[in-house]
Scaffold this motif. Structure first.
Motif, PDB file in Angstrom:
ATOM      1  N   GLY A   1       0.852  -1.796  -0.133  1.00 12.75           N
ATOM      2  CA  GLY A   1      -0.377   0.000   0.311  1.00 12.75           C
ATOM      3  C   GLY A   1       1.112   1.533  -0.099  1.00 12.75           C
ATOM      4  O   GLY A   1       2.124   0.851  -0.043  1.00 12.75           O
ATOM      5  N   GLY A   2       0.330   2.963   0.470  1.00  8.65           N
ATOM      6  CA  GLY A   2       1.087   3.900   0.119  1.00  8.65           C
ATOM      7  C   GLY A   2       1.363   4.102   2.117  1.00  8.65           C
ATOM      8  O   GLY A   2       1.358   3.693   2.472  1.00  8.65           O
ATOM      9  N   PRO A   3       3.701   4.200   1.494  1.00  5.96           N
ATOM     10  CA  PRO A   3       3.139   4.637   2.967  1.00  5.96           C
ATOM     11  C   PRO A   3       3.020   5.768   3.615  1.00  5.96           C
ATOM     12  O   PRO A   3       2.370   6.880   3.299  1.00  5.96           O
ATOM     13  CB  PRO A   3       4.558   5.527   2.983  1.00  5.96           C
ATOM     14  N   VAL A   4       2.919   5.979   4.717  1.00  7.62           N
ATOM     15  CA  VAL A   4       2.088   7.503   5.733  1.00  7.62           C
ATOM     16  C   VAL A   4       3.296   8.465   5.851  1.00  7.62           C
ATOM     17  O   VAL A   4       3.036   9.634   6.311  1.00  7.62           O
ATOM     18  CB  VAL A   4       2.494   7.013   6.785  1.00  7.62           C
ATOM     19  N   ARG A   5       4.675   7.996   5.597  1.00  7.04           N
ATOM     20  CA  ARG A   5       5.710   9.198   5.485  1.00  7.04           C
ATOM     21  C   ARG A   5       6.418   9.404   4.617  1.00  7.04           C
ATOM     22  O   ARG A   5       7.070   8.140   4.526  1.00  7.04           O
ATOM     23  CB  ARG A   5       6.068   8.794   7.112  1.00  7.04           C
ATOM     24  N   LEU A   6       7.086  10.051   4.195  1.00  8.51           N
ATOM     25  CA  LEU A   6       7.966   9.764   2.425  1.00  8.51           C
ATOM     26  C   LEU A   6       8.888  11.246   3.566  1.00  8.51           C
ATOM     27  O   LEU A   6       8.702  11.961   3.717  1.00  8.51           O
ATOM     28  CB  LEU A   6       7.247  10.226   1.512  1.00  8.51           C
ATOM     29  N   LEU A   7      10.227  10.667   2.876  1.00  4.07           N
ATOM     30  CA  LEU A   7      11.166  11.849   3.796  1.00  4.07           C
ATOM     31  C   LEU A   7      12.252  12.006   2.702  1.00  4.07           C
ATOM     32  O   LEU A   7      13.582  10.683   1.956  1.00  4.07           O
ATOM     33  CB  LEU A   7      11.398  11.827   5.047  1.00  4.07           C
ATOM     34  N   ASN A   8      12.768  12.617   2.040  1.00  2.37           N
ATOM     35  CA  ASN A   8      14.301  13.121   1.279  1.00  2.37           C
ATOM     36  C   ASN A   8      15.217  13.366   2.379  1.00  2.37           C
ATOM     37  O   ASN A   8      15.165  15.034   3.146  1.00  2.37           O
ATOM     38  CB  ASN A   8      13.775  14.148   0.300  1.00  2.37           C
ATOM     39  N   ASP A   9      16.482  12.737   3.473  1.00  2.00           N
ATOM     40  CA  ASP A   9      16.759  13.033   3.896  1.00  2.00           C
ATOM     41  C   ASP A   9      17.972  14.277   3.887  1.00  2.00           C
ATOM     42  O   ASP A   9      18.935  14.401   4.952  1.00  2.00           O
ATOM     43  CB  ASP A   9      17.700  12.070   4.733  1.00  2.00           C
ATOM     44  N   GLY A  10      18.366  14.577   2.646  1.00  2.00           N
ATOM     45  CA  GLY A  10      19.233  15.516   2.183  1.00  2.00           C
ATOM     46  C   GLY A  10      20.723  14.876   1.937  1.00  2.00           C
ATOM     47  O   GLY A  10      21.535  15.546   1.399  1.00  2.00           O
ATOM     48  N   VAL A  11      20.891  14.179   1.921  1.00  2.00           N
ATOM     49  CA  VAL A  11      22.043  13.117   2.101  1.00  2.00           C
ATOM     50  C   VAL A  11      22.394  11.662   1.029  1.00  2.00           C
ATOM     51  O   VAL A  11      22.747  11.352   1.076  1.00  2.00           O
ATOM     52  CB  VAL A  11      23.060  12.889   3.002  1.00  2.00           C
ATOM     53  N   GLY A  12      20.887  12.321  -0.076  1.00  2.00           N
ATOM     54  CA  GLY A  12      21.317  11.320  -1.215  1.00  2.00           C
ATOM     55  C   GLY A  12      20.407  10.312  -0.766  1.00  2.00           C
ATOM     56  O   GLY A  12      19.885   8.690  -1.817  1.00  2.00           O
ATOM     57  N   ARG A  13      19.392   9.990   0.463  1.00  2.00           N
ATOM     58  CA  ARG A  13      18.160   8.892   0.861  1.00  2.00           C
ATOM     59  C   ARG A  13      17.272   8.896   0.485  1.00  2.00           C
ATOM     60  O   ARG A  13      16.223  10.427   1.292  1.00  2.00           O
ATOM     61  CB  ARG A  13      18.793   8.282   2.071  1.00  2.00           C
ATOM     62  N   PHE A  14      16.120   8.157   0.211  1.00  2.00           N
ATOM     63  CA  PHE A  14      15.130   8.514   0.093  1.00  2.00           C
ATOM     64  C   PHE A  14      13.901   7.567   0.712  1.00  2.00           C
ATOM     65  O   PHE A  14      14.575   6.467   0.920  1.00  2.00           O
ATOM     66  CB  PHE A  14      14.262   8.169  -0.958  1.00  2.00           C
ATOM     67  N   TRP A  15      13.242   7.962   1.735  1.00  2.00           N
ATOM     68  CA  TRP A  15      12.542   7.040   3.183  1.00  2.00           C
ATOM     69  C   TRP A  15      11.099   6.926   2.736  1.00  2.00           C
ATOM     70  O   TRP A  15      10.055   7.861   2.568  1.00  2.00           O
ATOM     71  CB  TRP A  15      13.456   7.217   4.323  1.00  2.00           C
ATOM     72  N   LEU A  16      10.816   5.744   2.848  1.00  2.00           N
ATOM     73  CA  LEU A  16       9.494   5.459   2.954  1.00  2.00           C
ATOM     74  C   LEU A  16       9.063   4.582   3.972  1.00  2.00           C
ATOM     75  O   LEU A  16       9.627   3.426   4.092  1.00  2.00           O
ATOM     76  CB  LEU A  16       8.709   4.470   1.813  1.00  2.00           C
ATOM     77  N   ALA A  17       7.814   5.240   4.946  1.00  2.00           N
ATOM     78  CA  ALA A  17       7.690   4.367   6.016  1.00  2.00           C
ATOM     79  C   ALA A  17       5.941   3.650   5.864  1.00  2.00           C
ATOM     80  O   ALA A  17       5.620   4.700   6.066  1.00  2.00           O
ATOM     81  CB  ALA A  17       7.734   4.836   7.718  1.00  2.00           C
ATOM     82  N   TYR A  18       5.619   2.705   6.497  1.00  2.00           N
ATOM     83  CA  TYR A  18       4.403   1.771   6.286  1.00  2.00           C
ATOM     84  C   TYR A  18       4.376   1.873   7.676  1.00  2.00           C
ATOM     85  O   TYR A  18       4.769   1.793   8.763  1.00  2.00           O
ATOM     86  CB  TYR A  18       4.719   0.940   4.864  1.00  2.00           C
ATOM     87  N   PRO A  19       2.939   1.256   7.588  1.00  2.00           N
ATOM     88  CA  PRO A  19       1.930   1.299   8.750  1.00  2.00           C
ATOM     89  C   PRO A  19       2.678   0.355   9.713  1.00  2.00           C
ATOM     90  O   PRO A  19       2.081   0.119  10.729  1.00  2.00           O
ATOM     91  CB  PRO A  19       1.133   2.092   9.121  1.00  2.00           C
TER      92      PRO A  19
END
Length: 986
Positions: free
Chosen positions: A442-460
């Protein structure tokens, strides 16, 4: 000015005689009250409790307690409880004024006249019309002359010594009906219908000016432009420590603030607070600022508190629902919500931005400073005051998309998570749906670009994916990520934090570990995380915020089991509402100016981590009372509770008014508690099963910011003993028990002695029987046989050699007969007397008609001996006597018996031939006399000594310790007496 006097008189009555004067607090730099009225936390202290009625007067003592005049009399308030213990001790309940002197004397003035002074537990009353003027007493103060002054509606008096003296024309005062009396900058002012009088420090007389001029002068000093006094509307007034003016109005309380606008002009901001907003009543009686910076408003129906808090709620117009915060450019803040267009906040004020519609549910600022917002009506971007819109694709538009999160990666692709629809990307002007099987369900509850080249996807469901350099790494419950529902992530350098329903987690290596707080705190429902530049970590939870200092986090990383200390910010710190657990997320962000912004379901608040409010005033403890279940005693003086008191209840408190519910107590009762007992917020201690004696109770308090009371407060009380609990009774009881035990012991000893005596008598009778048998049969037969051999020997004349041998044998037979007679005598000797008596009788009988003489010596007072000691010593002595009689060849035998306090000593001496040294050491062959005596001595732990030298006689000594020898032991006093007074030994 007659119109002014008339109107003022009316409103003096209407406002409880507190009008026409302003109480001014000293101005404080950076006063926490320097904020909007809506940013102050309001508490209706009395609430729906009408038992205390309206409030009429207020003052604060140096220990921090508020003293209040109310409809039910005088009250003392610690921030939690109202203490009415003084109310019934005062002559009246209707209190109009309260003044607390520098020595903490409490002066109470009454409606209708009269005055009371409370000093500790003592009260002195002054009657109206007798000792002070008749009429309502509206002011008490200490004047410039150092004396106590009191003002009533009928006159002014001052206390000289112990006597009240009227103030009149001799001091230059000619007023008839004073309306107010006040100290302003060290000057005493008195105002009546038309005139005002002032007495400056050092002056002997009052100076007079016009009353209206004086009132105008007071109010012109408040703000620019000045707030004029309105005689028809204005009531009690206060200038607080920030310079803001509070005024009682018929419709509530008015607050005036002066600010400088962008053009440098001073402006007056007027705010109102009434019963509509929660004020206990619109009828304001008095306004007061306490030492902790809280403003108290007394009304006709209760008591209200206004105070600054660390979290400052942001005033937003309209019905704000589910707001959240997104930092913008130039220190601006965006606050989208459900029902309104986003608010654009500059400084501390927010205005609606109508170019973007309502129903925004996700927003983010990219690395270029562009703010992206997604909601029901599309995706909007804000850059340089320009708004652009991206329409939803048909699949999302028809579904009334509920955006969960939005972020832009380093390549400029916009990622959007949509509830029930999944994950989408907007790239090069077109939308595309992303296959999420690689990342999660499904869709993550949080998307985050940490500014150092990594992209984070948090699922419930505790799945966290990170995309870096084209590679995806996933973390889940198997990697320690057990939040129970992932809600928040924060990436700060190498630190990766995750929060959710079951707490806070930190990524260490390839595993997440949970960080716990003291006292079992696991930081539940974390929906926002921010790590500050100094390493401090801030969390936003369901019902409050947490700050964990960097040093605590460092220690936790080195000690996995370490529980970090933290500070909690809840409703008492300005938190309004509860954080949303679904969307929008996150609920905590940091703006460019360093402020932290918290969002709940209905409000937004902020805090400056560099300027957190801290209450530096240590709580002052007061131990109020002690009760034994039936009677309550003030905790002062010599308290001696009645006998048989088994349990006590001790009530204590501490005045800390800013955040009283967060005051923490601990206590200890000497002799009962080994260590401090943690009471939390409880303000009483209960002890049971106490016995008589003296006790000392200690208590400490710590305020909401960890400031502990100086030392500890203590008081002593005692529980009186019942008659049977007294020391005298216990001593008497102990003596009685000892006497009873002694009587039993003596009775048992008499029984034992009787049994021993019966045994001795029986043994004596048996010995007599044996002796008779030996004497009458065997001994007579042997004697007859000896006589028969003698007659034979007498007829042997022809064989001299045979005769000589036979006569030698007859001589030895005579010795056997003599020895047998001695043994028979021994058997027939009755041992019914004392030891010395038996030995003396034996010696006399042995030496009767013989060449040997006998002498007996007795030392000390004869004492009764233990049975075994008696018989063993007697046997040793008789053996020695018989040996001396038969073998010594001496002419004197002495027996010495000494009954000493330390021992029984028996000595036997003769002046015979003595004993060879070899015989002393080894004994005679086939003879057991000396060896038998030593064995008997060993049986009774006695010391046995024998001294002899050939030709100088022999001396034998037996010494038995007193503890073994005597039935009744000799006391210390008796032994001392015998040593000091030799004549007392007899």
């Amino acid at each position: 000015m007659s119109w002014l006097a008339g109107v003022a008189a009316v409103f003096l009555c209407a406002f409880g005689l507190h009008a026409q004067q302003i109480d001014r607090m000293p101005r404080r730099a950076n006063s926490p009250l320097d904020r909007q009225l809506t940013e102050l936390r309001h508490v209706n202290v009395t609430g729906s409790d009408a038992t205390h009625g309206g409030m009429t007067a207020i003052a604060q003592s140096s220990d921090g307690f508020l003293w209040l005049g109310s409809s039910v009399g005088l009250l003392r308030f610690d921030g939690v409880r109202f203490d009415d213990s003084y109310a019934n001790r005062l002559p009246k309940l209707s209190i109009n004024s309260i003044f607390i002197d520098s020595n903490d004397d409490v002066w109470v003035g009454y409606f209708g006249g009269g005055l009371s002074r409370i000093r500790g537990n003592d009260i002195v009353n002054y009657l109206g019309g007798v000792e002070v003027p008749q009429g309502t007493l509206f002011t008490v103060l200490r004047g410039p002359d150092g004396l106590i002054w009191a003002a009533t509606t009928k006159g002014i008096v001052r206390l000289i010594g112990n006597r009240w003296t009227a103030v009149g024309t001799e001091l230059g005062y000619a007023g008839a009906r004073p309306h107010s009396m006040q100290m302003i900058d060290g000057v005493l002012w008195i105002v009546d219908d038309t005139q005002a009088w002032c007495l400056k420090p050092g002056a002997a007389r009052f100076a007079m000016i016009d009353a209206g001029q004086h009132i105008d002068t007071q109010w012109r000093g408040t703000g620019t432009p000045a707030r004029r006094y309105d005689q028809e509307q204005d009531g009690p007034a206060l200038v607080d420590s920030s310079g803001a003016l509070w005024i009682g109005q018929p419709k509530g309380v008015e607050r005036d603030r002066w600010i400088v606008d962008q053009d440098g002009h001073s402006q007056r901001i007027v705010e109102m607070f009434s019963s509509t907003e929660g004020l206990s009543s619109n009828g304001v009686e008095d306004i007061f600022e306490d030492r902790e910076g809280s403003v108290w408003v007394l009304t006709r129906q209760g008591l209200d508190q206004f105070r600054a808090t660390s979290l400052r709620p942001l005033p937003l117009p309209g019905n704000v629902q589910i707001p959240f915060v997104v930092p913008g450019a130039n220190r601006q803040i965006w606050i989208p919500s459900v029902w309104q267009s986003p608010f654009l906040v500059s400084g501390s004020e927010g205005k609606g931005y109508s170019q973007i519609p309502s129903a925004i549910s996700a927003a983010v600022r990219d690395k270029h400073g562009v703010v992206w917002m997604a909601g029901l009506y599309g995706v909007f971007s804000y850059e340089g005051d320009k708004v652009s819109k991206i329409a939803w694709p048909p699949a999302l538009k028809s579904a009334s998309a509920q955006t969960q999160s939005i972020a832009m990666d380093d390549s400029g692709v916009l990622w959007i998570s949509v509830a029930l629809k999944g994950l989408y990307q907007f790239k090069d002007g077109s939308w595309s749906e992303i296959d999420t099987s690689e990342y999660g369900q499904g869709g993550p509850v949080r998307l985050l670009n940490d500014g150092v080249g990594r992209f984070w996807l948090a699922y419930p469901h505790d799945v966290l994916a990170v995309i870096a350099q084209g590679k995806t790494t996933k973390y889940g419950p198997g990697d320690g990520l057990a939040t129970g529902g992932l809600l928040a992530i924060e990436v700060a350098g190498s630190q990766v934090w995750a929060g959710g329903q079951q707490g806070l987690f930190l990524l260490r290596g390839n595993r997440f570990v949970q960080v716990k707080g003291q006292h079992g705190q696991i930081f539940r429902e974390i929906s926002g995380i921010v790590e500050m530049d100094n390493g401090d970590l801030w969390l936003n939870g369901l019902d409050g915020a947490y700050r964990i200092e960097a040093a605590e986090l460092v220690r936790a990383q080195g000690e996995p089991s370490y529980e970090v200390s933290f500070r909690f910010f809840g409703p008492d710190d300005g938190r309004v509402g509860m954080a949303d657990r679904a969307r929008p997320l996150p609920t905590l962000v940091k703006s460019d100016d360093g402020r932290l912004w918290f969002s709940t379901s209905t409000a937004v608040s902020w805090i400056d981590p560099q300027q957190i409010m801290r209450n530096t005033l240590a709580p002052t403890i007061a131990i109020e009372s002690i009760s034994d279940g039936d009677t309550r005693y003030p905790a002062s003086g010599d308290i001696r509770l009645r006998p048989l008191t088994r349990g006590v209840n001790i009530e204590y408190t501490a005045a800390s008014l800013a955040n009283p519910k967060r005051v923490h107590f601990r206590y200890r009762l000497d002799g009962v508690d080994n260590d401090w007992q943690d009471a939390g917020g409880l303000r009483s201690a209960r002890y049971t099963n106490l016995g008589p004696g003296s006790y000392r109770f200690h208590v400490q308090a710590t305020n909401e910011d960890g400031v502990t009371s100086s030392g500890d407060s203590a008081f002593t009380f005692a529980i009186r003993a019942a008659w049977y609990q007294t020391t005298l009774f216990k001593v008497f009881g102990l003596l009685s028990v000892l006497a009873w035990m002694l009587a039993i012991h003596r009775y048992r000893m008499r029984q034992q002695r009787a049994r021993i005596r019966m045994s001795i008598d029986a043994r004596g009778e048996e010995r007599d029987r044996i002796a008779r048998d030996l004497h009458d049969t065997l001994l007579q037969s042997v004697q007859g046989l000896v006589m028969h051999f003698q007659s034979v020997a007498d007829r042997m004349h022809n064989d001299p050699q045979a005769r000589t041998a036979l006569e030698g044998a007859l001589g030895r037979a005579d010795k056997v007969v003599a020895e047998a007679r001695g043994r028979v005598l021994d058997l027939r000797t009755k041992a019914s007397g004392a030891l010395h008596e038996v030995l003396e009788k034996t010696g006399v009988e042995l030496t009767a008609g013989q060449a040997m003489h006998f002498k007996a010596l007795i030392e000390g007072r004869p004492r009764e001996l233990a049975s075994q000691v008696y018989w063993e010593v007697l046997s040793i002595a008789k053996e020695a006597m018989f040996n001396a009689f038969q073998h010594s060849g001496g002419t004197l035998m002495e027996v010495e018996v000494a009954y000493l306090s330390s021992a029984l000593r028996v000595r036997l001496r003769d002046n015979g031939v003595g004993i060879l040294e070899d015989v002393l050491k080894q004994g005679r062959p086939n003879h057991w006399g000396i060896g038998g005596m030593r064995e008997r001595a060993d049986k009774i732990s006695a010391k046995f000594h024998i001294w002899s030298r050939q030709g100088d006689g022999c001396e034998i000594e037996v010494v038995v310790p007193a503890g073994t020898a005597y039935l009744i032991q000799v006391g210390t006093y008796q032994r001392l007496l015998e040593r000091m007074l030799p004549w007392a030994k007899g």
